[in-house]
Design a protein around this motif. Structure first.
Motif, PDB file in Angstrom:
ATOM      1  N   ASP A  98       0.818  -1.208   0.000  1.00 18.36           N
ATOM      2  CA  ASP A  98       0.000   0.000   0.000  1.00 18.36           C
ATOM      3  C   ASP A  98       0.857   1.264   0.000  1.00 18.36           C
ATOM      4  OD1 ASP A  98      -2.814   1.003   0.139  1.00 18.36           O
ATOM      5  OD2 ASP A  98      -2.030   1.997   1.920  1.00 18.36           O
ATOM      6  N   LEU A  99       2.038   1.223   0.637  1.00 14.74           N
ATOM      7  CA  LEU A  99       2.952   2.361   0.528  1.00 14.74           C
ATOM      8  C   LEU A  99       3.271   2.651  -0.931  1.00 14.74           C
ATOM      9  CD1 LEU A  99       5.586   1.899   3.393  1.00 14.74           C
ATOM     10  CD2 LEU A  99       4.106   3.881   3.054  1.00 14.74           C
ATOM     11  N   GLU A 100       3.397   1.598  -1.716  1.00 19.54           N
ATOM     12  CA  GLU A 100       3.691   1.761  -3.140  1.00 19.54           C
ATOM     13  C   GLU A 100       2.452   2.119  -3.948  1.00 19.54           C
ATOM     14  OE1 GLU A 100       5.823  -1.815  -4.422  1.00 19.54           O
ATOM     15  OE2 GLU A 100       7.635  -0.599  -4.244  1.00 19.54           O
ATOM     16  N   GLY A 101       1.261   1.935  -3.361  1.00 16.47           N
ATOM     17  CA  GLY A 101       0.024   2.266  -4.063  1.00 16.47           C
ATOM     18  C   GLY A 101      -0.320   1.301  -5.170  1.00 16.47           C
ATOM     19  N   THR A 102      -0.012   0.009  -4.964  1.00 11.25           N
ATOM     20  CA  THR A 102      -0.138  -0.954  -6.057  1.00 11.25           C
ATOM     21  C   THR A 102      -1.325  -1.892  -5.934  1.00 11.25           C
ATOM     22  OG1 THR A 102       1.367  -2.486  -4.930  1.00 11.25           O
ATOM     23  CG2 THR A 102       2.340  -0.947  -6.515  1.00 11.25           C
ATOM     24  N   PHE A 103      -2.232  -1.635  -4.994  1.00 14.29           N
ATOM     25  CA  PHE A 103      -3.416  -2.483  -4.919  1.00 14.29           C
ATOM     26  C   PHE A 103      -4.544  -1.696  -4.279  1.00 14.29           C
ATOM     27  CE2 PHE A 103      -3.876  -3.260  -0.422  1.00 14.29           C
ATOM     28  CZ  PHE A 103      -2.623  -3.017   0.084  1.00 14.29           C
TER      29      PHE A 103
ATOM     30  N   PRO B 127      -0.700   7.358  -5.555  1.00 21.51           N
ATOM     31  CA  PRO B 127       0.749   7.570  -5.622  1.00 21.51           C
ATOM     32  C   PRO B 127       1.433   6.971  -4.399  1.00 21.51           C
ATOM     33  CG  PRO B 127      -0.457   9.606  -6.046  1.00 21.51           C
ATOM     34  CD  PRO B 127      -1.452   8.620  -5.537  1.00 21.51           C
ATOM     35  N   PRO B 128       2.712   6.648  -4.508  1.00 26.71           N
ATOM     36  CA  PRO B 128       3.449   6.169  -3.328  1.00 26.71           C
ATOM     37  C   PRO B 128       3.361   7.173  -2.183  1.00 26.71           C
ATOM     38  CG  PRO B 128       4.727   5.815  -5.325  1.00 26.71           C
ATOM     39  CD  PRO B 128       3.549   6.654  -5.721  1.00 26.71           C
ATOM     40  N   ARG B 129       3.384   6.658  -0.944  1.00 32.56           N
ATOM     41  CA  ARG B 129       3.207   7.518   0.231  1.00 32.56           C
ATOM     42  C   ARG B 129       4.416   7.447   1.164  1.00 32.56           C
ATOM     43  NH1 ARG B 129      -0.642  10.743  -1.758  1.00 32.56           N
ATOM     44  NH2 ARG B 129      -2.661   9.715  -2.018  1.00 32.56           N
ATOM     45  N   TRP B 130       5.603   7.363   0.631  1.00 33.62           N
ATOM     46  CA  TRP B 130       6.795   7.240   1.469  1.00 33.62           C
ATOM     47  C   TRP B 130       6.991   8.448   2.387  1.00 33.62           C
ATOM     48  CZ3 TRP B 130       8.851   2.641   1.825  1.00 33.62           C
ATOM     49  CH2 TRP B 130       8.702   1.735   0.761  1.00 33.62           C
ATOM     50  N   GLU B 131       6.434   9.595   1.998  1.00 41.33           N
ATOM     51  CA  GLU B 131       6.616  10.796   2.822  1.00 41.33           C
ATOM     52  C   GLU B 131       5.967  10.655   4.198  1.00 41.33           C
ATOM     53  OE1 GLU B 131       2.694  11.363   0.681  1.00 41.33           O
ATOM     54  OE2 GLU B 131       4.689  10.580   0.183  1.00 41.33           O
ATOM     55  N   LEU B 132       5.040   9.713   4.344  1.00 45.19           N
ATOM     56  CA  LEU B 132       4.386   9.527   5.638  1.00 45.19           C
ATOM     57  C   LEU B 132       5.361   9.089   6.724  1.00 45.19           C
ATOM     58  CD1 LEU B 132       1.049   7.756   4.596  1.00 45.19           C
ATOM     59  CD2 LEU B 132       1.408  10.173   5.149  1.00 45.19           C
ATOM     60  N   LEU B 133       6.445   8.434   6.340  1.00 46.72           N
ATOM     61  CA  LEU B 133       7.436   8.010   7.335  1.00 46.72           C
ATOM     62  C   LEU B 133       7.970   9.201   8.119  1.00 46.72           C
ATOM     63  CD1 LEU B 133       7.265   5.401   5.580  1.00 46.72           C
ATOM     64  CD2 LEU B 133       9.737   5.171   5.880  1.00 46.72           C
ATOM     65  N   GLU B 134       8.062  10.339   7.449  1.00 48.27           N
ATOM     66  CA  GLU B 134       8.624  11.522   8.099  1.00 48.27           C
ATOM     67  C   GLU B 134       7.764  12.015   9.255  1.00 48.27           C
ATOM     68  OE1 GLU B 134      11.631  12.596   7.410  1.00 48.27           O
ATOM     69  OE2 GLU B 134      11.717  10.929   5.983  1.00 48.27           O
ATOM     70  N   ARG B 135       6.482  11.685   9.249  1.00 51.83           N
ATOM     71  CA  ARG B 135       5.596  12.116  10.325  1.00 51.83           C
ATOM     72  C   ARG B 135       5.962  11.458  11.664  1.00 51.83           C
ATOM     73  NH1 ARG B 135       0.648  13.975   8.474  1.00 51.83           N
ATOM     74  NH2 ARG B 135       0.349  14.622  10.660  1.00 51.83           N
ATOM     75  N   PHE B 136       6.716  10.358  11.597  1.00 49.59           N
ATOM     76  CA  PHE B 136       7.056   9.604  12.803  1.00 49.59           C
ATOM     77  C   PHE B 136       8.555   9.612  13.102  1.00 49.59           C
ATOM     78  CE2 PHE B 136       3.030   8.091  11.330  1.00 49.59           C
ATOM     79  CZ  PHE B 136       2.305   7.802  12.470  1.00 49.59           C
TER      80      PHE B 136
END
Length: 391
Positions: free
Chosen positions: A239-244, A249-258
């Motif tokens: 789901d981070l890659e947005g493939t299903f 779009p990919p959501r890798w930026e969410l890691l920065e919230r933590f």
């Protein structure tokens, strides 16, 4: 099971959490009814210092490994004996055990009290962990409902407004109180506060925002009660890659919230539920990209691959494919310096016969009756390799 390829709905994504929760609840009820000895009391095969059977690891062989191997506490059957045996299997063939559980909300809401089921389950599990003292604990607090793609909280009492979710002051207090309870009573080596949290962002963004602030509070409480515990949320890789499911779009930026309050990058990954139709389809950088995005500790917190076809994905699932996936994952994880790999279930969950759970019916490395599949000797070979110093 991706809707775009099979026509199947993705509304029942991730039976994994549902199966674990069902098994834990059933075991707790059985244990409460039988006084918690799980049928292993007396001299009938108990270990010398606990409720579980005695186990003996094979003599170490091979090169030392830096990678921890783990199983969840998911049993092949919904009995107390099978649940206890899941700990024994992990103690014999792994280094890490995952307990994944939805908070018993009613116990920890303001004015609530610890129930007999919660107390008895804690007593049993901590006794097993004391008995199998070489086994590290990874405890995952899993508050959201995988049956609806984590868009709402799971198992809330009728008195709580499910729409309010993480914004409800009582729910927030209960989550923090349960996190403190787990930290004090279990003192886990690893602890997840939230499972596959990026799925919440995609499907209920307002709930995700409320969860971020709640996580910060719970993180501080856990560290205050068990400073050595490594604390983090887990992320769903496909789901981070947005493939299903909800393609995005990919959501890798969410890691920065933590970042700064995330001690480990912990990933759940089930490629067969995304775009992958065979192990050969898994991109070369599929797991290497994690190291490029995180320079700290990385844990494959939950994974698996079926040994038989999955409904709606007839091209996916053979024993040879399962072995090939395991070989690739363990090899790459060690080469990339990951902390460990947690395989979802050592044995097939025989009770996973209906609904979304069917996708995980053949996920074990052994069949429900204990007989080996093609991948098991490979796991056993890795388990025999001695852990490197300091692991």
């Amino acid at each position: 099971m991706k809707a775009a390829r099979t026509g199947m709905r993705r509304s029942s994504w991730f039976p994994a959490a549902w199966i674990v929760a069902a098994a834990a609840v059933a075991a707790a009820l059985i244990l409460t009814g039988c006084g918690g000895n799980g049928g292993n009391g007396g001299d009938g095969g108990s270990g010398p210092a606990g409720p579980g059977p005695a186990v003996e690891r094979q003599e170490p062989a091979g090169e030392p490994r830096s990678l921890l191997l783990g199983f969840s506490s998911l049993p092949p059957e919904l009995t107390s004996e099978a649940y206890i045996q899941a700990f024994a299997t992990a103690a014999q063939y792994a280094d890490l055990i995952l307990i994944q559980r939805t908070p018993p909300w009613a116990d920890f809401l303001p004015g609530g009290n610890i129930s007999q089921e919660t107390a008895e389950t804690t007593r049993l599990e901590t006794a097993l962990l004391k008995q199998y003292s070489d086994l590290k604990l990874y405890f995952a607090i899993d508050p959201t409902d995988g049956a609806v793609q984590r868009s709402r909280l799971a198992n809330l009492p009728p008195s709580v407004d499910v729409q309010a979710g993480f914004t409800d002051p009582g729910v927030r207090a209960a989550f923090v109180a349960y996190a403190a309870y787990v930290a004090k009573n279990y003192r886990p080596a690893y602890m997840a506060l939230g499972v596959e949290v990026n799925m919440i962002y995609e499907r209920a963004p307002e709930q995700f925002e409320a969860f971020v602030s709640l996580y910060q509070e719970a993180y501080a409480v856990v560290k205050g009660n068990s400073p050595e515990t490594k604390v983090f949320p887990t992320w769903q890789l496909e789901d981070l890659e947005g493939t299903f499911g909800q393609v995005h779009p990919p959501r890798w930026e969410l890691l920065e919230r933590f970042r700064g309050k995330m001690d480990v990058l912990a990933i759940s990954t089930y490629p067969f539920l995304g775009e992958v139709r065979s192990v050969a389809d898994i991109r070369e950088d599929y797991y290497r990209q994690l190291r490029a995005r995180w320079d700290g500790e990385i844990l494959i917190a939950e994974t698996g691959y079926p040994s038989a076809p999955v409904e709606g994905r007839e091209a996916v699932g053979t024993e040879a494919e399962q072995r090939a996936y395991l070989q690739r994952l363990l090899t790459e994880a060690e080469q990339l310096g990951f902390t460990g790999v947690v395989w979802f279930a050592a044995l097939d969950p025989a009770f996973a016969t209906t609904g979304p759970a069917v996708a995980f019916r053949d996920i074990g490395l052994r069949r429900a009756d204990g007989s080996n599949k093609q991948a098991w000797p490979l796991w056993e070979e890795w388990a025999r390799r001695p852990l490197a110093a300091g692991k």
